[in-house]
Design a protein around this motif. Structure first.
Motif, PDB file in Angstrom:
ATOM      1  N   ILE A  26      33.503  32.040  56.927  1.00  0.00           N
ATOM      2  CA  ILE A  26      33.293  32.114  55.480  1.00  0.00           C
ATOM      3  C   ILE A  26      33.736  33.473  54.945  1.00  0.00           C
ATOM      4  O   ILE A  26      34.476  33.571  53.960  1.00  0.00           O
ATOM      5  CB  ILE A  26      31.819  31.852  55.134  1.00  0.00           C
ATOM      6  CG1 ILE A  26      31.452  30.393  55.419  1.00  0.00           C
ATOM      7  CG2 ILE A  26      31.537  32.185  53.671  1.00  0.00           C
ATOM      8  CD1 ILE A  26      29.976  30.090  55.258  1.00  0.00           C
ATOM      9  N   CYS A  27      33.292  34.534  55.615  1.00  0.00           N
ATOM     10  CA  CYS A  27      33.641  35.890  55.166  1.00  0.00           C
ATOM     11  C   CYS A  27      35.130  36.172  55.352  1.00  0.00           C
ATOM     12  O   CYS A  27      35.775  36.782  54.489  1.00  0.00           O
ATOM     13  CB  CYS A  27      32.813  36.916  55.940  1.00  0.00           C
ATOM     14  SG  CYS A  27      31.032  36.788  55.699  1.00  0.00           S
ATOM     15  N   TYR A  28      35.676  35.702  56.479  1.00  0.00           N
ATOM     16  CA  TYR A  28      37.075  35.961  56.818  1.00  0.00           C
ATOM     17  C   TYR A  28      38.014  35.376  55.768  1.00  0.00           C
ATOM     18  O   TYR A  28      38.938  36.043  55.298  1.00  0.00           O
ATOM     19  CB  TYR A  28      37.354  35.352  58.194  1.00  0.00           C
ATOM     20  CG  TYR A  28      38.626  35.813  58.870  1.00  0.00           C
ATOM     21  CD1 TYR A  28      39.097  37.114  58.722  1.00  0.00           C
ATOM     22  CD2 TYR A  28      39.342  34.946  59.687  1.00  0.00           C
ATOM     23  CE1 TYR A  28      40.246  37.523  59.354  1.00  0.00           C
ATOM     24  CE2 TYR A  28      40.496  35.353  60.332  1.00  0.00           C
ATOM     25  CZ  TYR A  28      40.938  36.642  60.164  1.00  0.00           C
ATOM     26  OH  TYR A  28      42.083  37.049  60.791  1.00  0.00           O
ATOM     27  N   SER A  29      37.768  34.126  55.387  1.00  0.00           N
ATOM     28  CA  SER A  29      38.619  33.493  54.381  1.00  0.00           C
ATOM     29  C   SER A  29      38.390  34.093  52.995  1.00  0.00           C
ATOM     30  O   SER A  29      39.312  34.147  52.165  1.00  0.00           O
ATOM     31  CB  SER A  29      38.360  31.985  54.346  1.00  0.00           C
ATOM     32  OG  SER A  29      36.991  31.705  54.081  1.00  0.00           O
ATOM     33  N   THR A  30      37.175  34.564  52.735  1.00  0.00           N
ATOM     34  CA  THR A  30      36.855  35.150  51.433  1.00  0.00           C
ATOM     35  C   THR A  30      37.565  36.487  51.220  1.00  0.00           C
ATOM     36  O   THR A  30      37.778  36.910  50.075  1.00  0.00           O
ATOM     37  CB  THR A  30      35.327  35.323  51.296  1.00  0.00           C
ATOM     38  OG1 THR A  30      34.699  34.048  51.437  1.00  0.00           O
ATOM     39  CG2 THR A  30      34.945  35.911  49.954  1.00  0.00           C
ATOM     40  N   VAL A  31      37.939  37.153  52.292  1.00  0.00           N
ATOM     41  CA  VAL A  31      38.656  38.425  52.165  1.00  0.00           C
ATOM     42  C   VAL A  31      40.016  38.228  51.520  1.00  0.00           C
ATOM     43  O   VAL A  31      40.473  39.081  50.740  1.00  0.00           O
ATOM     44  CB  VAL A  31      38.805  39.086  53.554  1.00  0.00           C
ATOM     45  CG1 VAL A  31      39.737  40.299  53.479  1.00  0.00           C
ATOM     46  CG2 VAL A  31      37.449  39.510  54.093  1.00  0.00           C
ATOM     47  N   THR A  32      40.694  37.115  51.808  1.00  0.00           N
ATOM     48  CA  THR A  32      42.072  36.927  51.334  1.00  0.00           C
ATOM     49  C   THR A  32      42.232  35.827  50.286  1.00  0.00           C
ATOM     50  O   THR A  32      43.019  35.974  49.347  1.00  0.00           O
ATOM     51  CB  THR A  32      42.992  36.600  52.520  1.00  0.00           C
ATOM     52  OG1 THR A  32      42.496  35.437  53.205  1.00  0.00           O
ATOM     53  CG2 THR A  32      43.047  37.761  53.491  1.00  0.00           C
ATOM     54  N   LEU A  33      41.515  34.701  50.448  1.00  0.00           N
ATOM     55  CA  LEU A  33      41.788  33.545  49.597  1.00  0.00           C
ATOM     56  C   LEU A  33      41.473  33.753  48.113  1.00  0.00           C
ATOM     57  O   LEU A  33      42.278  33.343  47.262  1.00  0.00           O
ATOM     58  CB  LEU A  33      41.061  32.321  50.134  1.00  0.00           C
ATOM     59  CG  LEU A  33      41.754  31.615  51.308  1.00  0.00           C
ATOM     60  CD1 LEU A  33      40.912  30.465  51.835  1.00  0.00           C
ATOM     61  CD2 LEU A  33      43.134  31.116  50.892  1.00  0.00           C
ATOM     62  N   PRO A  34      40.328  34.314  47.718  1.00  0.00           N
ATOM     63  CA  PRO A  34      40.088  34.501  46.274  1.00  0.00           C
ATOM     64  C   PRO A  34      41.167  35.336  45.591  1.00  0.00           C
ATOM     65  O   PRO A  34      41.591  35.014  44.471  1.00  0.00           O
ATOM     66  CB  PRO A  34      38.721  35.196  46.236  1.00  0.00           C
ATOM     67  CG  PRO A  34      38.055  34.754  47.489  1.00  0.00           C
ATOM     68  CD  PRO A  34      39.138  34.683  48.505  1.00  0.00           C
ATOM     69  N   LYS A  35      41.624  36.398  46.232  1.00  0.00           N
ATOM     70  CA  LYS A  35      42.692  37.221  45.664  1.00  0.00           C
ATOM     71  C   LYS A  35      43.989  36.434  45.588  1.00  0.00           C
ATOM     72  O   LYS A  35      44.740  36.507  44.601  1.00  0.00           O
ATOM     73  CB  LYS A  35      42.871  38.488  46.505  1.00  0.00           C
ATOM     74  CG  LYS A  35      44.028  39.387  46.061  1.00  0.00           C
ATOM     75  CD  LYS A  35      43.876  39.865  44.628  1.00  0.00           C
ATOM     76  CE  LYS A  35      45.033  40.789  44.240  1.00  0.00           C
ATOM     77  NZ  LYS A  35      45.022  41.128  42.795  1.00  0.00           N
ATOM     78  N   MET A  36      44.285  35.644  46.616  1.00  0.00           N
ATOM     79  CA  MET A  36      45.485  34.814  46.602  1.00  0.00           C
ATOM     80  C   MET A  36      45.427  33.803  45.468  1.00  0.00           C
ATOM     81  O   MET A  36      46.414  33.598  44.750  1.00  0.00           O
ATOM     82  CB  MET A  36      45.635  34.079  47.945  1.00  0.00           C
ATOM     83  CG  MET A  36      46.907  33.240  48.032  1.00  0.00           C
ATOM     84  SD  MET A  36      46.835  31.976  49.320  1.00  0.00           S
ATOM     85  CE  MET A  36      46.719  32.986  50.754  1.00  0.00           C
ATOM     86  N   LEU A  37      44.277  33.150  45.286  1.00  0.00           N
ATOM     87  CA  LEU A  37      44.126  32.167  44.219  1.00  0.00           C
ATOM     88  C   LEU A  37      44.288  32.819  42.851  1.00  0.00           C
ATOM     89  O   LEU A  37      44.920  32.246  41.946  1.00  0.00           O
ATOM     90  CB  LEU A  37      42.750  31.499  44.329  1.00  0.00           C
ATOM     91  CG  LEU A  37      42.527  30.609  45.561  1.00  0.00           C
ATOM     92  CD1 LEU A  37      41.078  30.183  45.650  1.00  0.00           C
ATOM     93  CD2 LEU A  37      43.440  29.394  45.514  1.00  0.00           C
ATOM     94  N   ASP A  38      43.727  34.001  42.692  1.00  0.00           N
ATOM     95  CA  ASP A  38      43.865  34.716  41.419  1.00  0.00           C
ATOM     96  C   ASP A  38      45.323  35.065  41.140  1.00  0.00           C
ATOM     97  O   ASP A  38      45.791  34.962  39.997  1.00  0.00           O
ATOM     98  CB  ASP A  38      43.009  35.983  41.455  1.00  0.00           C
ATOM     99  CG  ASP A  38      43.113  36.781  40.162  1.00  0.00           C
ATOM    100  OD1 ASP A  38      42.700  36.274  39.115  1.00  0.00           O
ATOM    101  OD2 ASP A  38      43.627  37.914  40.210  1.00  0.00           O
ATOM    102  N   ASP A  39      46.061  35.451  42.174  1.00  0.00           N
ATOM    103  CA  ASP A  39      47.469  35.820  41.990  1.00  0.00           C
ATOM    104  C   ASP A  39      48.338  34.620  41.629  1.00  0.00           C
ATOM    105  O   ASP A  39      49.350  34.768  40.937  1.00  0.00           O
ATOM    106  CB  ASP A  39      48.007  36.489  43.263  1.00  0.00           C
ATOM    107  CG  ASP A  39      47.459  37.895  43.441  1.00  0.00           C
ATOM    108  OD1 ASP A  39      46.912  38.448  42.472  1.00  0.00           O
ATOM    109  OD2 ASP A  39      47.563  38.435  44.562  1.00  0.00           O
ATOM    110  N   PHE A  40      47.963  33.428  42.092  1.00  0.00           N
ATOM    111  CA  PHE A  40      48.722  32.230  41.748  1.00  0.00           C
ATOM    112  C   PHE A  40      48.716  31.970  40.241  1.00  0.00           C
ATOM    113  O   PHE A  40      49.667  31.413  39.691  1.00  0.00           O
ATOM    114  CB  PHE A  40      48.170  31.001  42.465  1.00  0.00           C
ATOM    115  CG  PHE A  40      48.563  30.912  43.917  1.00  0.00           C
ATOM    116  CD1 PHE A  40      49.835  31.261  44.332  1.00  0.00           C
ATOM    117  CD2 PHE A  40      47.656  30.461  44.864  1.00  0.00           C
ATOM    118  CE1 PHE A  40      50.200  31.174  45.674  1.00  0.00           C
ATOM    119  CE2 PHE A  40      48.020  30.375  46.200  1.00  0.00           C
ATOM    120  CZ  PHE A  40      49.296  30.736  46.604  1.00  0.00           C
ATOM    121  N   LEU A  41      47.627  32.369  39.570  1.00  0.00           N
ATOM    122  CA  LEU A  41      47.478  32.105  38.143  1.00  0.00           C
ATOM    123  C   LEU A  41      47.710  33.332  37.276  1.00  0.00           C
ATOM    124  O   LEU A  41      47.497  33.287  36.065  1.00  0.00           O
ATOM    125  CB  LEU A  41      46.075  31.541  37.868  1.00  0.00           C
ATOM    126  CG  LEU A  41      45.695  30.261  38.618  1.00  0.00           C
ATOM    127  CD1 LEU A  41      44.285  29.838  38.243  1.00  0.00           C
ATOM    128  CD2 LEU A  41      46.688  29.139  38.326  1.00  0.00           C
TER     129      LEU A  41
END
Length: 313
Positions: free
Chosen positions: A69-84
């Protein structure tokens, strides 16, 4: 920590520069992130709440779910924000922080996979002493050493990287801040950083992997020479195969990116490989390790029935 860089922020170029594809990628990775949170969150809840799952095996599985949970949270939220977003920058401090937690959680997971293999070795090859060798205090110590080792390993890299001078472009050809893309932007001598990446990180990654192989070797040898039960051998091999699949998904990309020699024009390939161990593996872990487990399935079903029961009263 002092900041000797001439840049205050970095631009994450991400997975693609085609804006038309980004909404589709946003939907895909958002779905994956939700699955990671639901799958690993459910495992973590039942492992904590159900007394029948209070054993060393499930204690380490709970740690693994928390890590994912923590590992994916380090990268995925920022990646999702950058997509938009059209403003895909990250501050210098934010970049070093992301780098630190990514390697902290990643190296912790690598070590934890080795600890889990050792736990299965003791359970299968020395069942009579299992409760003594793997008592609660021992499990807590193993977990603590695993997390602390990962933290200081990452701290070493983050401190060394933060002291580099960045006088080239601030464009990071990646979807998160990682060591190798940052070293490509650094000025001056980075031989020590590369040595640490290949030697220290290599040791952190390969040592648990050899422990896993050694544990599997002893488990298979024990079952072959101590037991002639085909069903018992098949069950043990099935368990090891499931474990080994996730180990391969995690370790092969890590070795590919951090241990192999650096080559030019490899960033696109490195991003795809990074997705394997930072996004795909956290989705697979609940399926391979626990959701196929009858005890966990029963605990999940029991928890769901308890949740739904008041609605039928």
């Amino acid at each position: 920590m002092p900041n000797h860089t001439s840049v205050n922020e970095f631009l994450l170029l991400g997975l693609t520069d085609t804006q038309e594809v980004e909404p589709f990628l946003f939907a895909v990775f958002l779905s994956i992130y939700i699955l990671i949170l639901i799958g690993n969150g459910a495992i973590l809840v039942v492992v904590i709440s159900e007394p029948q799952l209070h054993s060393p095996m499930y204690f380490f599985l709970g740690n693994l779910s928390c890590l994912d949970i923590c590992y994916s949270t380090v990268t995925l939220p920022k990646m999702l924000d950058d997509f938009l977003s059209t403003h895909k920058t990250i501050s210098f401090v934010g970049c070093i922080t992301q780098l630190h937690f990514f390697h902290f959680l990643g190296s912790t997971e690598a070590i934890l996979l080795g600890v889990m293999a050792f736990d299965r070795f003791v359970a299968i090859c020395n069942p009579l002493r299992y409760t003594i060798l793997m008592k609660h205090q021992v499990c807590l110590c193993l977990a603590a050493v695993t997390w602390i080792t990962g933290f200081f390993h990452a701290l070493l890299h983050s401190v060394m990287t933060s002291h580099l001078t960045f006088c080239k472009s601030n464009h990071i050809h990646h979807f998160f801040c990682d060591i190798k893309p940052l070293l490509d932007l650094a000025c001056g001598n980075t031989e020590l950083n590369h040595w640490m990446l290949e030697t220290v990180t290599g040791t952190i990654a390969i040592s648990p992997f050899f422990l896993i192989l050694l544990s599997y070797f002893y488990i298979i040898s024990f079952l072959l020479f101590k037991s002639w039960s085909c069903s018992m051998l098949q069950k043990a091999l099935s368990t090891c195969t499931s474990h080994f699949i996730v180990v391969i998904f995690f370790y092969v990309p890590v070795v590919f990116i951090y241990i192999r020699p650096t080559s030019g024009n490899s960033m696109d390939r490195d991003q795809i490989v990074a997705i394997m161990y930072s996004v795909v593996t956290p989705v697979l872990n609940p399926l391979v390790y626990t959701l196929r487990n009858k005890d966990v399935k029963g605990a999940l079903s029991k928890a769901i029935r308890k949740k739904l029961q008041p609605e039928h009263l």
